[in-house]
Design a protein around this motif. Structure first.
Motif, PDB file in Angstrom:
ATOM      1  N   LYS A  28      17.707 -35.234 -36.482  1.00 44.13           N
ATOM      2  CA  LYS A  28      16.668 -35.285 -35.451  1.00 44.13           C
ATOM      3  C   LYS A  28      15.451 -36.065 -35.945  1.00 44.13           C
ATOM      4  O   LYS A  28      14.809 -36.811 -35.185  1.00 44.13           O
ATOM      5  CB  LYS A  28      16.263 -33.859 -35.061  1.00 44.13           C
ATOM      6  CG  LYS A  28      15.228 -33.779 -33.953  1.00 44.13           C
ATOM      7  CD  LYS A  28      14.913 -32.315 -33.641  1.00 44.13           C
ATOM      8  CE  LYS A  28      13.808 -32.216 -32.598  1.00 44.13           C
ATOM      9  NZ  LYS A  28      13.452 -30.793 -32.317  1.00 44.13           N
ATOM     10  N   ASP A  29      15.128 -35.921 -37.235  1.00 43.77           N
ATOM     11  CA  ASP A  29      13.994 -36.648 -37.809  1.00 43.77           C
ATOM     12  C   ASP A  29      14.281 -38.146 -37.954  1.00 43.77           C
ATOM     13  O   ASP A  29      13.359 -38.959 -38.080  1.00 43.77           O
ATOM     14  CB  ASP A  29      13.648 -36.071 -39.193  1.00 43.77           C
ATOM     15  CG  ASP A  29      12.470 -35.121 -39.138  1.00 43.77           C
ATOM     16  OD1 ASP A  29      11.953 -34.879 -38.026  1.00 43.77           O
ATOM     17  OD2 ASP A  29      12.053 -34.633 -40.203  1.00 43.77           O
ATOM     18  N   GLY A  30      15.551 -38.500 -37.995  1.00 42.41           N
ATOM     19  CA  GLY A  30      15.917 -39.905 -37.982  1.00 42.41           C
ATOM     20  C   GLY A  30      15.871 -40.614 -39.316  1.00 42.41           C
ATOM     21  O   GLY A  30      15.664 -41.825 -39.376  1.00 42.41           O
ATOM     22  N   TYR A  31      16.090 -39.901 -40.420  1.00 42.10           N
ATOM     23  CA  TYR A  31      16.152 -40.563 -41.718  1.00 42.10           C
ATOM     24  C   TYR A  31      17.475 -40.265 -42.399  1.00 42.10           C
ATOM     25  O   TYR A  31      18.155 -39.286 -42.069  1.00 42.10           O
ATOM     26  CB  TYR A  31      14.980 -40.151 -42.617  1.00 42.10           C
ATOM     27  CG  TYR A  31      14.940 -38.688 -43.011  1.00 42.10           C
ATOM     28  CD1 TYR A  31      15.605 -38.218 -44.143  1.00 42.10           C
ATOM     29  CD2 TYR A  31      14.211 -37.761 -42.264  1.00 42.10           C
ATOM     30  CE1 TYR A  31      15.562 -36.889 -44.522  1.00 42.10           C
ATOM     31  CE2 TYR A  31      14.147 -36.424 -42.632  1.00 42.10           C
ATOM     32  CZ  TYR A  31      14.831 -35.992 -43.760  1.00 42.10           C
ATOM     33  OH  TYR A  31      14.786 -34.660 -44.123  1.00 42.10           O
ATOM     34  N   LYS A  32      17.850 -41.115 -43.349  1.00 40.52           N
ATOM     35  CA  LYS A  32      19.048 -40.894 -44.145  1.00 40.52           C
ATOM     36  C   LYS A  32      18.662 -40.155 -45.423  1.00 40.52           C
ATOM     37  O   LYS A  32      17.806 -40.625 -46.169  1.00 40.52           O
ATOM     38  CB  LYS A  32      19.732 -42.224 -44.484  1.00 40.52           C
ATOM     39  CG  LYS A  32      20.374 -42.906 -43.291  1.00 40.52           C
ATOM     40  CD  LYS A  32      21.122 -44.158 -43.735  1.00 40.52           C
ATOM     41  CE  LYS A  32      21.818 -44.822 -42.561  1.00 40.52           C
ATOM     42  NZ  LYS A  32      22.562 -46.051 -42.988  1.00 40.52           N
ATOM     43  N   TYR A  33      19.320 -39.045 -45.667  1.00 40.62           N
ATOM     44  CA  TYR A  33      18.972 -38.223 -46.828  1.00 40.62           C
ATOM     45  C   TYR A  33      18.985 -39.036 -48.116  1.00 40.62           C
ATOM     46  O   TYR A  33      18.058 -38.972 -48.920  1.00 40.62           O
ATOM     47  CB  TYR A  33      19.926 -37.029 -46.946  1.00 40.62           C
ATOM     48  CG  TYR A  33      19.643 -36.171 -48.149  1.00 40.62           C
ATOM     49  CD1 TYR A  33      18.790 -35.083 -48.068  1.00 40.62           C
ATOM     50  CD2 TYR A  33      20.211 -36.471 -49.394  1.00 40.62           C
ATOM     51  CE1 TYR A  33      18.501 -34.321 -49.180  1.00 40.62           C
ATOM     52  CE2 TYR A  33      19.917 -35.722 -50.512  1.00 40.62           C
ATOM     53  CZ  TYR A  33      19.061 -34.640 -50.401  1.00 40.62           C
ATOM     54  OH  TYR A  33      18.765 -33.901 -51.520  1.00 40.62           O
ATOM     55  N   GLU A  34      20.034 -39.820 -48.317  1.00 42.34           N
ATOM     56  CA  GLU A  34      20.196 -40.543 -49.586  1.00 42.34           C
ATOM     57  C   GLU A  34      19.125 -41.615 -49.789  1.00 42.34           C
ATOM     58  O   GLU A  34      18.894 -42.050 -50.925  1.00 42.34           O
ATOM     59  CB  GLU A  34      21.587 -41.165 -49.692  1.00 42.34           C
ATOM     60  CG  GLU A  34      21.949 -42.105 -48.567  1.00 42.34           C
ATOM     61  CD  GLU A  34      22.596 -41.406 -47.370  1.00 42.34           C
ATOM     62  OE1 GLU A  34      23.244 -42.110 -46.573  1.00 42.34           O
ATOM     63  OE2 GLU A  34      22.434 -40.164 -47.238  1.00 42.34           O
ATOM     64  N   ASP A  35      18.453 -42.038 -48.720  1.00 39.01           N
ATOM     65  CA  ASP A  35      17.358 -42.999 -48.851  1.00 39.01           C
ATOM     66  C   ASP A  35      16.047 -42.324 -49.230  1.00 39.01           C
ATOM     67  O   ASP A  35      15.113 -42.987 -49.682  1.00 39.01           O
ATOM     68  CB  ASP A  35      17.146 -43.760 -47.532  1.00 39.01           C
ATOM     69  CG  ASP A  35      18.312 -44.682 -47.198  1.00 39.01           C
ATOM     70  OD1 ASP A  35      19.074 -45.020 -48.119  1.00 39.01           O
ATOM     71  OD2 ASP A  35      18.452 -45.036 -46.010  1.00 39.01           O
ATOM     72  N   GLU A  36      15.993 -41.014 -49.055  1.00 36.87           N
ATOM     73  CA  GLU A  36      14.740 -40.279 -49.229  1.00 36.87           C
ATOM     74  C   GLU A  36      14.675 -39.455 -50.511  1.00 36.87           C
ATOM     75  O   GLU A  36      13.591 -39.216 -51.039  1.00 36.87           O
ATOM     76  CB  GLU A  36      14.516 -39.346 -48.028  1.00 36.87           C
ATOM     77  CG  GLU A  36      14.242 -40.073 -46.723  1.00 36.87           C
ATOM     78  CD  GLU A  36      12.837 -40.647 -46.671  1.00 36.87           C
ATOM     79  OE1 GLU A  36      11.893 -39.948 -47.089  1.00 36.87           O
ATOM     80  OE2 GLU A  36      12.684 -41.792 -46.205  1.00 36.87           O
ATOM     81  N   TYR A  37      15.828 -39.011 -51.017  1.00 37.27           N
ATOM     82  CA  TYR A  37      15.810 -38.073 -52.143  1.00 37.27           C
ATOM     83  C   TYR A  37      16.734 -38.535 -53.267  1.00 37.27           C
ATOM     84  O   TYR A  37      17.741 -39.199 -53.026  1.00 37.27           O
ATOM     85  CB  TYR A  37      16.190 -36.667 -51.670  1.00 37.27           C
ATOM     86  CG  TYR A  37      15.164 -36.104 -50.705  1.00 37.27           C
ATOM     87  CD1 TYR A  37      13.945 -35.606 -51.177  1.00 37.27           C
ATOM     88  CD2 TYR A  37      15.398 -36.097 -49.330  1.00 37.27           C
ATOM     89  CE1 TYR A  37      12.985 -35.100 -50.295  1.00 37.27           C
ATOM     90  CE2 TYR A  37      14.446 -35.600 -48.445  1.00 37.27           C
ATOM     91  CZ  TYR A  37      13.245 -35.113 -48.932  1.00 37.27           C
ATOM     92  OH  TYR A  37      12.295 -34.618 -48.069  1.00 37.27           O
ATOM     93  N   LEU A  38      16.360 -38.161 -54.489  1.00 42.62           N
ATOM     94  CA  LEU A  38      17.020 -38.680 -55.686  1.00 42.62           C
ATOM     95  C   LEU A  38      18.246 -37.888 -56.110  1.00 42.62           C
ATOM     96  O   LEU A  38      19.020 -38.357 -56.944  1.00 42.62           O
ATOM     97  CB  LEU A  38      16.016 -38.727 -56.850  1.00 42.62           C
ATOM     98  CG  LEU A  38      14.827 -39.670 -56.659  1.00 42.62           C
ATOM     99  CD1 LEU A  38      13.817 -39.478 -57.787  1.00 42.62           C
ATOM    100  CD2 LEU A  38      15.289 -41.122 -56.593  1.00 42.62           C
TER     101      LEU A  38
END
Length: 453
Positions: free
Chosen positions: A136-146
């Protein structure tokens, strides 16, 4: 025949969670959205939502008193109350209390957990899956967290702080011994440094290094690997036969009893030595440790800093071109029983991105964090920034590659703890090395088998 052992509290907790799960996924629209309509059909002011943040991390460590007000400024209809699970910051006692709260009528909304306590509780349904919130937030997890936080294919938490390991060093002692701050070194060179930094005899003897009796120290050389860097392999099976575990135990014993550059093991356990006291009181020149020690290197109220601390990467393995360190994240989740899941997720997402950096105490698991800026913030927030060698710190952080960090299996702590008595038998000369490795492998394998589904 061995019977799988399940802690009774967690078993009853899983049953209780199964019952509450049947009641639906998260309360009515008013409590979820904080919105209501008045009699005329117009939207009224948002309802005030009160969230509980349950954590073992004290304000002194995490700086909640700085962080929470900033979130509340952005979200005036949400109030976050700190629920400190243990006044002393004891994570073991805190997790025991958390399990009791989960099985009771106590309010749970936002939960922060240490590295090895996450998957077991996610597995029994303590946390809300976050995949739909992320979508819903519209981001890809792997792009945001290490680091990956999936358990059984679902994301139940976002990583908050992310701990790396390195070596902290008394810079004045290095200069006295004519040694440069290491930028590229091996474990053999670490041993040589320790010998050269050792000085004196008796009660006032200064050791070249201090190796604590945590299980982590028995696996130091394993921690320098890019993967399979703990007592367990990434598939959850025993890693005891890795030659580096054997080499590390040999190194510890050699440093303690041949080189005498490290405190004897019996002194560590009989005198209940504390690593902070050994290092900050000048009784040890080097200390392999996690990056929570950056801020502490500027001194604490309990132990003031009286010398400059320099930093070096965790020594690399022979033949390896790069320095690696395991990363050990803390996890922040939304409780499955929360009546305000959407608001709780808003805090979790905000804290694990921009919010954590406000505290200026720990490093972030957010991929978009500005590491150099965060280093400056952490150093400047310490009691005495002049006691932290920021040049070597930035070099170390920027030249240490995070090793792979799969979510620890639910029996990770249990496996770690069976290593201790066997390793101690070897170090204290009560068991030979080959037998020690075989016994560790056997005991870890028993833990794995007892926890198979």
């Amino acid at each position: 025949m061995k019977i799988k052992k399940i802690p009774s509290l967690l078993l009853s907790l899983s049953l209780a969670l199964a019952v509450t799960a049947c009641g639906g996924g998260g309360g009515g629209s008013t409590s979820e959205s904080g919105q209501a309509k008045n009699e005329s059909g117009k939207e009224a002011a948002p309802e005030q939502i009160v969230l509980k943040l349950s954590t073992w991390q004290t304000d002194a460590k995490a700086q909640w008193s700085k962080i929470i007000p900033e979130f509340e400024k952005k979200h005036p209809n949400i109030k976050v109350e700190l629920d400190l699970l243990n006044e002393k910051g004891d994570s073991v006692a805190a997790m025991q209390k958390l399990d009791l709260m989960a099985a009771s009528n106590d309010q749970l909304d936002i939960v922060e957990l240490p590295y090895t306590n996450y998957s077991q509780r996610a597995d029994i349904g303590l946390f809300e899956p976050l995949d739909s919130y992320i979508e819903k937030d519209g981001y890809k997890y792997e792009d945001e967290y290490l680091v990956d936080t999936k358990v059984n294919g679902k994301i139940y938490a976002l990583p908050s702080s992310m701990q790396r390991w390195f070596v902290i060093m008394n810079k004045a002692m290095l200069e006295e011994a004519g040694l440069p701050v290491p930028t590229d070194w091996t474990w053999a060179e670490f041993e040589e440094y320790a010998k050269k930094l050792t000085k004196g005899d008796g009660a006032e003897k200064r050791y070249g290094a201090y190796l604590h009796n945590w299980p982590d120290y028995f696996q130091l050389q394993l921690m320098s690997k890019p993967s399979d860097n703990t007592f367990l392999k990434s598939d959850g099976t025993s890693n005891a036969k890795d030659p580096l575990l054997k080499a590390n135990l040999e190194m510890m014993k050699r440093m303690m009893y041949e080189d005498k550059s490290v405190n004897p093991y019996e002194d560590i356990i009989s005198q209940k030595l504390a690593y902070r006291n050994q290092y900050f009181n000048g009784l040890a020149a080097m200390l392999p440790m996690g990056d929570w020690m950056v801020a502490e290197s500027g001194g604490t109220e309990a132990i003031p800093a009286t010398f400059v601390t320099a930093f070096a990467p965790l020594p690399k393995l022979e033949g390896e071109s790069k320095h690696y360190s395991p990363v050990q994240p803390t996890y922040m989740a939304v409780a499955a029983k929360s009546k305000n899941k959407e608001a709780a997720y808003q805090f979790v997402r905000w804290y694990t991105s921009e919010g954590l950096e406000i505290g200026g105490r720990v490093f972030s698991g957010w991929a978009k964090s500005d590491t150099d800026k965060l280093v400056d913030t952490i150093v400047n927030s310490s009691i005495d920034p002049s006691k932290i060698d920021i040049e070597s710190l930035k070099y170390t952080i920027n030249n240490t590659i995070p090793g792979s960090a799969p979510v620890p299996v639910k029996y990770a702590d249990e496996a770690k703890n069976v290593v201790i008595p066997e390793a101690e038998l070897y170090i204290l000369n009560n068991q030979d090395l080959d037998q020690t490795i075989d016994s560790i492998d056997q005991k870890i394998t028993e833990v794995v088998n007892n926890n198979q589904n």
